[in-house]
Design an enzyme around this catalytic site. Structure first.
Site, short mmCIF file in Angstrom:
data_model
loop_
_atom_site.label_atom_id
_atom_site.label_comp_id
_atom_site.label_asym_id
_atom_site.label_seq_id
_atom_site.Cartn_x
_atom_site.Cartn_y
_atom_site.Cartn_z
N THR A 1 0.49 -1.12 -0.28
CA THR A 1 -0.25 0.21 0.11
C THR A 1 0.70 1.32 0.06
O THR A 1 1.32 1.11 0.32
CB THR A 1 -1.00 0.20 1.83
OG1 THR A 1 -1.72 1.92 1.47
CG2 THR A 1 0.05 -0.53 2.72
N TYR B 1 -1.88 0.06 10.21
CA TYR B 1 -2.12 -0.25 9.12
C TYR B 1 -0.71 -0.29 8.28
O TYR B 1 -0.60 -1.43 7.79
CB TYR B 1 -3.10 0.06 8.03
CG TYR B 1 -3.62 -0.29 7.07
CD1 TYR B 1 -3.47 -1.28 6.83
CD2 TYR B 1 -3.06 0.81 5.83
CE1 TYR B 1 -3.66 -1.94 5.22
CE2 TYR B 1 -4.22 0.03 4.24
CZ TYR B 1 -3.92 -1.60 4.67
OH TYR B 1 -3.69 -2.02 2.96
#
Ligand code: UDP
Length: 326
Positions: free
Chosen positions: A117, A141
């Site tokens: 990501t 995250y």
């Protein structure tokens, strides 16, 4: 023709990759515990119900299907949830990959395509962001995804696993035929939330922050069509199967749309104005994130041709109109 174990293949991006694999004759075997994924999105190969944290579940899947490669999508992805429940994220997103790599080691190491990501970069100084930008994630995250990249690097040195880490910017859109699309619960992403508001579902959309130093004061993000992402996964897989050892690539478009621009595009595509309330900034949102995709273009032949924002919204709308029974 190859057999690919798609871990988390019942989820949003995983299911679109399965569809693309099947379209070219590969067999996607989905391994998923269906905690966030959907059984109805598994259409192109067998479903193995199992948990990534269970060595036994994984060993059985490798024994039964003898995959040629692994693609890994199963992870907790909601940034706010990670801040509230970090252990959950470390357990699934990091421990889960340790367990997966253990099973791969027992079964004989195969190439691995890993969902990473742009959150690994945190709040970068320079945009568009290249892969050379330093990684300073600001969310749990992002930290868990960056940790897996480092884990893969360590394991690659010793065990020779060949891997690709694909750093997605904002995945959006749906299969153009409307067969599958984005179905998160709860939904936190901008485009589905704006479409919901336009459709009159759930009231006003919350717009987080209008005081950023951007062209209209709202955050700018690089939205990339999920089918373009799927193509990049296939290209990365082929590179690894052909012997490439390591690939780390940004996947976006190189430009971005602001939240207000997305709302305008939603109105243009649907003919419906999405109502919204202005709220304070969402913690951890960087003002602008966009990808430099030179490396993906060169290495993967990446060409995000469906990623025009109106095209993305058109495809998403086609899917949601059916899913929401409008
Ligand atoms: N956003 C918003 N309202 C929403 C969801 C998102 O204003 O209901 C904003 C969010 O603050 C960010 C952008 O839209 O600036 C994209 O957010 P999203 O959650 O879709 O993706 P992220 O960039 O966080 O991965």
């Amino acid at each position: 023709m190859a057999t690919i174990l798609v871990v988390g293949g019942a989820g949003y991006i995983g299911a679109h990759v399965c569809k693309a694999l099947a379209a070219r004759g590969d067999t996607p075997v989905v391994f998923d515990n269906l905690s966030a994924g959907h059984e109805h999105a598994v259409k192109w190969g067998p479903l193995v119900r199992g948990d990534i944290r269970s060595p036994d579940d994984l060993d059985k899947a490798f024994e039964a299907h003898a995959p040629d490669a692994v693609m890994h999508f199963a992870a907790n992805i909601e940034v706010g949830e990670g801040q509230r429940f970090p252990l959950r994220f470390w357990e699934n997103n990091v421990s889960g990959v340790v367990t997966l790599l253990g099973a791969m080691e027992r079964a004989g190491m195969k190439p691995l395509v890993f969902s990473s990501t742009c959150a690994v970069y945190g709040e970068p100084e320079i945009v568009p962001i290249t892969e050379l930008e330093s990684c300073k994630p600001v969310s749990v995250y992002g930290q868990t995804k960056r940790s897996v990249e480092q884990l893969l690097d360590n394991v690659a040195l010793v065990d020779g696993v060949r891997y690709a880490a694909l750093r997605y910017f904002n995945a959006a859109g749906a299969s153009p035929d409307g067969e599958i699309g984005e179905e998160h619960d709860p939904e936190t992403h901008l485009i589905p939330n704006a479409l919901k508001a336009a459709a009159g579902i759930g009231g006003q959309m919350k717009l987080f922050g209008t005081d950023y130093g951007t062209r209209d004061g709202t955050c700018i993000r690089d939205y990339v069509h999920v089918m373009d992402l799927a193509d990049a996964h296939l290209a990365a897989l082929d590179k690894l199967l052909a012997g490439e050892r390591k690939l780390i690539a940004n996947l976006g478009t190189g430009h971005g749309a602001s939240v207000l621009e997305v709302l305008q595009a939603v109105e243009k595509v649907t003919g419906l104005k999405p109502p919204y309330d202005v709220h304070p900034r969402r913690p951890g949102d960087a003002p602008i994130l966009s990808a430099d995709i030179s490396y993906a273009r060169e290495m993967l032949g990446f060409d995000p041709k469906r990623s025009d924002i109106e095209q993305i919204i058109e495809d998403a709308w086609r899917f949601h109109k059916v899913a929401w029974k409008l």
